[in-house]
Design a protein around this motif. Structure first.
Motif: not given
Length: 160
Positions: A89-105
């Motif tokens: 999580h500590g290593f991967t969540h920034p890219s997950v959050a960035a992808k979600n932000a792009e996908m939804y907003f």
């Protein structure tokens, strides 16, 4: 860090498109650190960043700053649960959050980069490249430490 009523109003105007969004509100269902929800953590990072930017005249783009702060942990899962999908999580969540932000907003560019680099130096090769990114990175660390070491749990004065 206290902000004036006028500044609070200006801050809320910058994030109004997100505060009633069902997906963003889902962050209230996940604990970040201690008794603090991911939503509360992200809101506090955004508010403190906004305040520091104003107080110290850091000249960061306020919209980019508060948007990236609010969405920096927009990964929508409980990282405390054991799962292969987020065991790093500590290593991967920034890219997950960035992808979600792009996908939804539709978040792109500097804002997306701020989100994807906020865990530096843990993510050693993903270094913030903007004033907004460095502010997010620093304030996120401050809030995380405050939440982890706070003995009062979810009290509203956790950041005081």
């Amino acid at each position: 860090m206290k902000i004036t009523a006028k500044e609070q109003s200006e801050f809320l105007c910058l994030i109004e498109e997100f505060t009633d969004n069902k997906l963003v509100l889902q962050m209230k269902n996940f604990i970040q650190h201690g008794n603090i929800s991911t939503y509360e953590h992200c809101m506090k990072v955004a508010e403190i960043s906004f305040s520091l930017n104003r107080k110290y005249k850091l000249k960061a783009d306020e919209k980019v700053l508060v948007t990236s702060c609010l969405l920096h942990d927009f990964y929508l899962y409980d990282w405390h649960e054991k799962s292969d999908s987020h065991k790093l999580h500590g290593f991967t969540h920034p890219s997950v959050a960035a992808k979600n932000a792009e996908m939804y907003f539709g978040i792109k560019g500097k804002t997306k980069r701020c989100i994807s680099t906020h865990m530096w130096p843990l993510t050693i090769t993903k270094i913030p490249t903007s004033r907004e990114g460095w502010i997010l990175c620093a304030v996120d660390k401050y809030c995380a430490l405050t939440e982890v070491f706070n003995k009062k749990g979810g009290d509203s004065d956790v950041y005081q």
